[in-house]
Design a protein around this motif. Structure first.
Motif, short mmCIF file in Angstrom:
data_model
loop_
_atom_site.label_atom_id
_atom_site.label_comp_id
_atom_site.label_asym_id
_atom_site.label_seq_id
_atom_site.Cartn_x
_atom_site.Cartn_y
_atom_site.Cartn_z
N VAL A 238 32.28 -48.17 -28.51
CA VAL A 238 33.16 -47.73 -28.03
C VAL A 238 34.37 -49.09 -27.78
O VAL A 238 35.54 -49.12 -28.64
CB VAL A 238 33.47 -47.24 -26.91
CG1 VAL A 238 34.66 -46.86 -26.29
CG2 VAL A 238 33.30 -45.83 -26.76
N GLY A 239 33.73 -50.01 -27.63
CA GLY A 239 34.22 -51.40 -27.39
C GLY A 239 34.60 -52.47 -29.10
O GLY A 239 35.57 -52.95 -29.39
N ALA A 240 33.22 -52.18 -30.45
CA ALA A 240 33.88 -52.24 -31.92
C ALA A 240 35.64 -51.05 -32.03
O ALA A 240 36.06 -52.07 -33.18
CB ALA A 240 33.18 -52.31 -32.33
N GLY A 241 36.03 -50.49 -31.45
CA GLY A 241 37.13 -49.80 -31.63
C GLY A 241 36.79 -48.03 -32.71
O GLY A 241 37.31 -47.58 -33.36
N PHE A 242 35.24 -47.83 -32.15
CA PHE A 242 34.92 -46.70 -32.87
C PHE A 242 35.12 -45.36 -32.00
O PHE A 242 35.04 -45.16 -30.56
CB PHE A 242 33.73 -46.77 -33.10
CG PHE A 242 33.15 -47.85 -34.55
CD1 PHE A 242 33.68 -47.15 -35.47
CD2 PHE A 242 32.78 -48.59 -34.23
CE1 PHE A 242 32.83 -48.11 -36.91
CE2 PHE A 242 32.22 -49.52 -35.32
CZ PHE A 242 32.60 -48.61 -36.81
N ARG A 243 35.02 -44.23 -32.55
CA ARG A 243 35.24 -43.12 -32.04
C ARG A 243 33.50 -42.26 -31.49
O ARG A 243 32.91 -41.98 -32.94
CB ARG A 243 36.19 -42.04 -31.85
CG ARG A 243 35.85 -40.59 -31.52
CD ARG A 243 37.07 -40.19 -31.49
NE ARG A 243 37.16 -39.68 -33.48
CZ ARG A 243 36.97 -38.43 -33.62
NH1 ARG A 243 36.28 -37.31 -32.10
NH2 ARG A 243 36.81 -37.68 -34.75
N LEU A 244 32.88 -41.95 -30.90
CA LEU A 244 31.69 -41.46 -30.87
C LEU A 244 31.35 -40.15 -30.71
O LEU A 244 32.07 -38.99 -29.81
CB LEU A 244 31.32 -41.66 -29.38
CG LEU A 244 29.13 -41.21 -29.72
CD1 LEU A 244 28.33 -41.87 -30.72
CD2 LEU A 244 28.84 -41.63 -27.96
N VAL A 245 31.19 -39.53 -32.39
CA VAL A 245 31.31 -38.11 -32.38
C VAL A 245 29.63 -37.45 -32.44
O VAL A 245 30.06 -35.85 -31.67
CB VAL A 245 31.36 -38.46 -33.97
CG1 VAL A 245 31.45 -36.42 -34.92
CG2 VAL A 245 32.62 -38.84 -34.24
N VAL A 271 8.83 -36.98 -24.81
CA VAL A 271 10.09 -38.13 -24.48
C VAL A 271 10.87 -38.16 -26.10
O VAL A 271 10.02 -37.99 -27.12
CB VAL A 271 9.88 -39.08 -23.64
CG1 VAL A 271 9.48 -38.82 -22.84
CG2 VAL A 271 8.66 -39.61 -24.63
N PRO A 272 11.78 -38.29 -25.86
CA PRO A 272 12.75 -38.84 -26.93
C PRO A 272 12.20 -40.23 -27.53
O PRO A 272 11.97 -40.90 -26.91
CB PRO A 272 14.40 -38.62 -27.04
CG PRO A 272 14.41 -39.09 -25.09
CD PRO A 272 12.95 -38.88 -24.82
N GLY A 273 12.16 -39.71 -28.80
CA GLY A 273 12.35 -41.80 -29.51
C GLY A 273 12.98 -42.56 -30.40
O GLY A 273 13.19 -43.11 -30.78
N THR A 274 13.51 -41.86 -30.55
CA THR A 274 15.20 -42.16 -31.73
C THR A 274 16.23 -41.60 -30.64
O THR A 274 16.13 -40.36 -30.81
CB THR A 274 14.76 -41.21 -33.08
OG1 THR A 274 13.75 -42.22 -33.04
CG2 THR A 274 15.93 -42.11 -33.52
N ALA A 275 17.04 -41.93 -31.30
CA ALA A 275 18.89 -41.62 -31.11
C ALA A 275 19.74 -42.25 -32.03
O ALA A 275 19.22 -43.66 -33.00
CB ALA A 275 19.19 -42.90 -30.07
N ILE A 276 20.11 -41.63 -32.25
CA ILE A 276 21.09 -41.65 -33.59
C ILE A 276 23.00 -41.42 -32.85
O ILE A 276 23.15 -40.05 -32.52
CB ILE A 276 21.15 -40.37 -34.77
CG1 ILE A 276 19.09 -40.37 -35.54
CG2 ILE A 276 21.79 -41.19 -35.78
CD1 ILE A 276 19.10 -39.68 -36.00
N PHE A 277 23.46 -42.23 -33.60
CA PHE A 277 25.08 -41.98 -33.16
C PHE A 277 25.81 -42.08 -34.37
O PHE A 277 25.95 -43.26 -35.17
CB PHE A 277 25.33 -43.75 -32.52
CG PHE A 277 24.75 -43.80 -31.34
CD1 PHE A 277 25.18 -43.90 -29.96
CD2 PHE A 277 23.12 -44.82 -30.95
CE1 PHE A 277 24.45 -44.35 -28.63
CE2 PHE A 277 22.85 -44.89 -30.07
CZ PHE A 277 22.99 -44.83 -28.79
#
Length: 282
Positions: A238-245, A271-277
């Motif tokens: 968010v700080g870089a100017g993106f919107r998290l979809v 448990v989760p192993g990966t996060a994809i933004f």
């Protein structure tokens, strides 16, 4: 003790951006052959795999439908051997594969020579898209050069200032451009990096952001990873100017029986192993 042959010592201590970049470039140059030998069959030569869980872009469509990729300019950050870029090129996109490691990009050339497919260069010695050796914190491209950007476990876990990568990616994207990246799920930082039952025990504070460093006998950094909490990652986006979809946490599929480092069917089902933004440029 012979410091050229001794195993590096794993510690938790600060590591600067320059120190991390220099060490990780050398580490990936030295270990690229082994990495591709161990994981090349799973990654494929022209497959877009987001994570050890095996989530495939052809099915996930996090960058959008495959049919909409044709003619789009796409930057792959931390491309390794550029398998994802080769898949993008096969969909008609115009990828650029960027990596810090010269040796990893040599493997991209090797895949081009081995395949000889329609996305290879005219002499079969190069892929049909640019390979760029550069640091992700200083992208060598003009503003607004790309429609899309992606990174499958590339660059972000290894840089001391991931917010710089975010700002650079936003700079080179066109308005409305999508930026999708996968990283180790931040929860894993608190657990032992083991595929078996030991990897389900909390050993460290999730909130301790002290880097993981491997150092030689003289105390010189030879490898570094940097931890960000889930909240940190969102604030960087968010700080870089993106919107998290979207924030995707892939579940472990029944078909995947492989062990990849600390990833395994046992841990992956609990448990989760990966996060994809999934982000879009404002």
């Amino acid at each position: 003790m012979d410091e050229t042959t001794s195993e590096p010592e794993a510690v938790r201590r600060p590591a600067s951006g320059t120190e991390s970049s220099r060490a990780n470039r050398a580490w990936w140059d030295e270990n690229a052959d082994e990495y591709q030998q161990d994981h090349g069959a799973f990654l494929g030569d022209a497959r877009f795999v987001w994570c050890p869980e095996g989530l495939d872009e052809a099915e996930a469509e996090l960058l959008g439908p495959a049919s909409a990729l044709r003619g789009r300019d796409v930057l792959e950050v931390g491309a390794g051997a550029a398998q994802c870029s080769r898949w993008l090129a096969a969909q008609g996109a115009r990828p650029v594969a960027l990596d810090l490691s010269h040796r990893q990009l040599r493997h991209a050339l090797r895949l081009g020579r081995a395949d000889g497919g329609p996305d290879d260069g005219p002499d079969g010695s190069e892929p049909g898209f640019p390979l760029v050796e550069a640091d992700a914190t200083a992208l060598p491209f003009a503003a607004g050069s790309f429609d899309l950007a992606c990174s499958a476990f590339g660059a972000l876990p290894f840089v001391a200032e991931p917010d710089r990568v975010m700002r650079e990616v936003r700079r080179v994207l066109r308005p409305g451009g999508r930026w999708v990246f996968s990283v180790t799920h931040p929860l894993r930082w608190a657990l032992a990096d083991e595929p078996g039952p030991a990897g389900l025990t909390v050993l460290a504070s999730y909130f301790d952001r002290t880097p993981y460093v491997e150092q030689d006998a003289r105390g010189r950094t030879v490898y570094a990873e940097h931890h960000r909490t889930l909240g940190d990652r969102v604030r960087d986006v968010v700080g870089a100017g993106f919107r998290l979809v979207d924030l995707v946490e892939p579940e472990w599929p029944d078909w995947n029986q492989q062990v990849w480092g600390g990833w395994s069917p046992l841990r992956g089902r609990l448990v989760p192993g990966t996060a994809i933004f999934v982000c879009e440029r404002g």
